[in-house]
Design an enzyme around this catalytic site. Structure first.
Site, PDB file in Angstrom:
ATOM      1  N   CYS A  52       0.823  -1.210   0.000  1.00 58.91           N
ATOM      2  CA  CYS A  52       0.000   0.000   0.000  1.00 58.91           C
ATOM      3  C   CYS A  52       0.861   1.266   0.000  1.00 58.91           C
ATOM      4  O   CYS A  52       0.401   2.334  -0.394  1.00 58.91           O
ATOM      5  CB  CYS A  52      -0.951   0.008   1.193  1.00 58.91           C
ATOM      6  SG  CYS A  52      -0.132  -0.106   2.792  1.00 58.91           S
ATOM      7  N   ASN A  53       2.118   1.142   0.437  1.00 59.51           N
ATOM      8  CA  ASN A  53       2.974   2.319   0.545  1.00 59.51           C
ATOM      9  C   ASN A  53       4.027   2.437  -0.552  1.00 59.51           C
ATOM     10  O   ASN A  53       4.684   3.464  -0.656  1.00 59.51           O
ATOM     11  CB  ASN A  53       3.692   2.329   1.904  1.00 59.51           C
ATOM     12  CG  ASN A  53       2.783   2.778   3.018  1.00 59.51           C
ATOM     13  OD1 ASN A  53       1.865   3.556   2.780  1.00 59.51           O
ATOM     14  ND2 ASN A  53       3.018   2.294   4.215  1.00 59.51           N
ATOM     15  N   LEU A 117       6.115  -4.390  11.101  1.00 61.58           N
ATOM     16  CA  LEU A 117       6.507  -5.785  10.893  1.00 61.58           C
ATOM     17  C   LEU A 117       5.979  -6.362   9.581  1.00 61.58           C
ATOM     18  O   LEU A 117       6.559  -7.292   9.023  1.00 61.58           O
ATOM     19  CB  LEU A 117       5.993  -6.646  12.053  1.00 61.58           C
ATOM     20  CG  LEU A 117       6.840  -6.692  13.318  1.00 61.58           C
ATOM     21  CD1 LEU A 117       6.068  -7.369  14.437  1.00 61.58           C
ATOM     22  CD2 LEU A 117       8.139  -7.446  13.068  1.00 61.58           C
ATOM     23  N   GLN A 118       4.875  -5.828   9.078  1.00 60.94           N
ATOM     24  CA  GLN A 118       4.245  -6.400   7.888  1.00 60.94           C
ATOM     25  C   GLN A 118       5.165  -6.350   6.674  1.00 60.94           C
ATOM     26  O   GLN A 118       5.154  -7.245   5.835  1.00 60.94           O
ATOM     27  CB  GLN A 118       2.941  -5.667   7.595  1.00 60.94           C
ATOM     28  CG  GLN A 118       1.850  -5.988   8.598  1.00 60.94           C
ATOM     29  CD  GLN A 118       0.672  -5.029   8.508  1.00 60.94           C
ATOM     30  OE1 GLN A 118       0.751  -4.007   7.836  1.00 60.94           O
ATOM     31  NE2 GLN A 118      -0.398  -5.349   9.199  1.00 60.94           N
ATOM     32  N   GLN A 122       6.178  -9.065   3.645  1.00 59.47           N
ATOM     33  CA  GLN A 122       5.913  -8.771   2.237  1.00 59.47           C
ATOM     34  C   GLN A 122       7.176  -8.937   1.395  1.00 59.47           C
ATOM     35  O   GLN A 122       7.104  -9.376   0.243  1.00 59.47           O
ATOM     36  CB  GLN A 122       5.335  -7.352   2.114  1.00 59.47           C
ATOM     37  CG  GLN A 122       3.913  -7.254   2.668  1.00 59.47           C
ATOM     38  CD  GLN A 122       3.486  -5.825   2.958  1.00 59.47           C
ATOM     39  OE1 GLN A 122       4.313  -4.943   3.209  1.00 59.47           O
ATOM     40  NE2 GLN A 122       2.182  -5.584   2.949  1.00 59.47           N
ATOM     41  N   GLY A 191     -13.486  -7.120   4.357  1.00 58.94           N
ATOM     42  CA  GLY A 191     -12.270  -7.494   3.634  1.00 58.94           C
ATOM     43  C   GLY A 191     -11.194  -7.919   4.612  1.00 58.94           C
ATOM     44  O   GLY A 191     -10.815  -7.148   5.497  1.00 58.94           O
ATOM     45  N   LEU A 192     -10.735  -9.148   4.472  1.00 56.83           N
ATOM     46  CA  LEU A 192      -9.804  -9.693   5.465  1.00 56.83           C
ATOM     47  C   LEU A 192      -8.467 -10.079   4.832  1.00 56.83           C
ATOM     48  O   LEU A 192      -8.004 -11.208   4.933  1.00 56.83           O
ATOM     49  CB  LEU A 192     -10.440 -10.904   6.169  1.00 56.83           C
ATOM     50  CG  LEU A 192     -11.732 -10.607   6.920  1.00 56.83           C
ATOM     51  CD1 LEU A 192     -12.327 -11.877   7.490  1.00 56.83           C
ATOM     52  CD2 LEU A 192     -11.499  -9.565   8.014  1.00 56.83           C
ATOM     53  N   ILE A 195      -3.713  -6.805   6.244  1.00 56.66           N
ATOM     54  CA  ILE A 195      -3.914  -5.675   7.159  1.00 56.66           C
ATOM     55  C   ILE A 195      -5.276  -5.766   7.831  1.00 56.66           C
ATOM     56  O   ILE A 195      -5.394  -5.568   9.048  1.00 56.66           O
ATOM     57  CB  ILE A 195      -3.766  -4.335   6.408  1.00 56.66           C
ATOM     58  CG1 ILE A 195      -2.325  -4.144   5.935  1.00 56.66           C
ATOM     59  CG2 ILE A 195      -4.168  -3.167   7.311  1.00 56.66           C
ATOM     60  CD1 ILE A 195      -2.093  -2.857   5.175  1.00 56.66           C
ATOM     61  N   GLY A 196      -6.327  -6.079   7.064  1.00 56.19           N
ATOM     62  CA  GLY A 196      -7.668  -6.191   7.639  1.00 56.19           C
ATOM     63  C   GLY A 196      -7.730  -7.231   8.740  1.00 56.19           C
ATOM     64  O   GLY A 196      -8.332  -7.005   9.799  1.00 56.19           O
TER      65      GLY A 196
END
EC number: 1.2.1.70
Length: 424
Positions: A52-53, A117-118, A122, A191-192, A195-196
């Site tokens: 997303c970034n 941490l995500q 990724q 929406g899972l 992040i969700g």
């Protein structure tokens, strides 16, 4: 470092959300793009990272290939005038700069929420896609394993990962702030994705949120999360309209190319007081004009800023220590890279010495007994290994002094390596 490793991409630091979502890539698109870059442009050591970034492409090539990469990205995304967006892309044409940037991204130093941490997960996923496409060469394999090792050191040796200051945690903190005056706020998560789902885990762990409903197109995924997190309620996608009317906060993490929550849909909810929409999707899943609907307040991914928590403060204090660990790893990677450069020369010297050894042995084969021939073979092998070892040590020492090129030229002349290779 001597390797032709480079990078091109854009991030939240160089491009607004509208530009980032225009070229964001999901998993199938990342895999197709890897194949295009590898097969059609002939690039190696490829890593395609799209979150997303940021959307960033790491690759190896002797010359700058960023214009061709950006053009290919525009074709993949159907953006006709991709050249109009060149100003948002950052090009890193030196190996040192590109590798250091990847380390900073993977550690979370370059994240919107410092230490997120995500992003390390990724990067691992992007590396797996590259390996699956056979687009990862020896350098990228070594680089990524160095990244993972550094990540482990950061985890064990610093406070950089203390607390839960991820994007999803920051979203939960925003909900906490928005509903501070609401008794038992009703939260709906639609929406899972990664992040969700993480937002749901944080909400479930927070005693202030006892009325959390989750909804996903694939109900089984929602049920698995509900089984993991006590207290979450699951509804079918077909029943979403009623849940939207009841909710105080709607968090959307829907993955799709166009917004799901339109102005028309939100107007039909007939908002009587206040309703908060939080859009965690890239591309956006909630139309920006939704905020024009009376009683509706909208927050997108760029509004989810780092919360001023003790965890973030500890992370910021640990940044110099993290950078120091990265520099240590980069120094080791640089040494390995230089030694890789002299590897072919060492093999040539070994071949030249073996050729000389065999020539001399052949001259005496008919004059000696089998036992003497065996002894001569052992002695000359041992002598050759000692000579080779000395040159290897000299080459490695020259690499550390950044003088390997000069020594390689001397050894080429001394052993006539070019002729040896031609006649091999």
């Amino acid at each position: 470092m001597t390797h032709p490793f480079k990078a091109v991409g854009l991030s939240y630091k160089t491009a607004p959300l509208a530009i980032r979502e225009l070229i964001a890539l999901d998993e199938p698109a990342c895999r197709r793009f890897l194949d295009t870059l590898h097969q059609q442009l002939g690039l190696s050591d490829l890593l395609v990272l799209s979150t997303c970034n940021r959307t960033e492409i790491y690759y190896a090539a002797e010359r700058d290939q960023s214009p061709a990469i950006i053009e290919a990205l525009g074709q993949l995304k159907g953006v006709q005038d991709i050249t109009d967006y060149y100003e948002y892309f950052h090009v890193r044409n030196s190996c040192d700069e590109a590798a250091r940037h990847l380390f900073e991204v993977a550690m979370g130093l370059d994240a919107q929420v410092v230490g997120d941490l995500q992003i390390s997960n990724q990067v691992k996923q992007a590396y797996q896609w590259s390996a699956d496409a056979d687009a990862a060469g020896p350098f990228l394999h070594r680089l990524l394993h160095s990244v993972f090792f550094t990540n482990k050191r950061v985890q064990q040796e610093t406070n950089f990962r203390d607390g839960a200051a991820s994007t999803s945690y920051a979203a939960m903190e925003l909900v906490e702030e928005l509903t501070a005056d609401v008794a038992n706020p009703r939260v709906l998560v639609v929406g899972l994705g990664e992040i969700g789902a993480d937002v749901c885990r944080h909400l479930a762990a927070n005693k202030d949120f006892s009325d959390v409903t989750i909804c996903n197109r694939t109900r089984s995924k929602a049920e698995l999360l509900a089984a993991e997190c006590e207290g979450l309620k699951v509804i079918d996608f077909e029943n979403l309209s009623e849940a939207l009317r009841d909710a105080d906060v709607i968090i959307s993490s829907i993955a799709r190319d166009t917004p799901y929550f339109t102005v028309e849909l939100v107007e039909r909810l007939e908002v009587l007081s206040y309703k908060f929409f939080i859009d965690l999707s890239v591309p956006r899943s909630i139309e920006a004009d939704v905020e024009q609907v009376p009683g509706v307040l909208l927050y997108n991914i760029d509004a989810i800023q780092s919360r001023a928590t003790a965890a973030v403060e500890r992370r910021l204090a640990a940044v110099p220590q993290v950078r120091s660990i990265i520099e240590e790893t980069l120094a080791g990677l640089d040494e390995w890279s230089r030694e890789m450069m002299v590897g072919p020369v060492i093999q040539k010297i070994k071949g030249a010495l073996e050729h000389l050894r065999q020539e001399e042995l052949d001259r005496y084969q008919k004059k000696v007994t089998p036992e003497e021939a065996k002894r001569l073979d052992d002695i000359t092998k041992s002598l050759m290994q000692k000579v080779l070892k000395q040159h290897v040590l000299q080459l490695k020492a020259a690499c550390k002094r950044d003088e390997a090129d000069q020594l390689i030229d001397v050894l080429n002349d001394l052993f006539d390596l070019e002729r040896q290779q031609a006649t091999a």
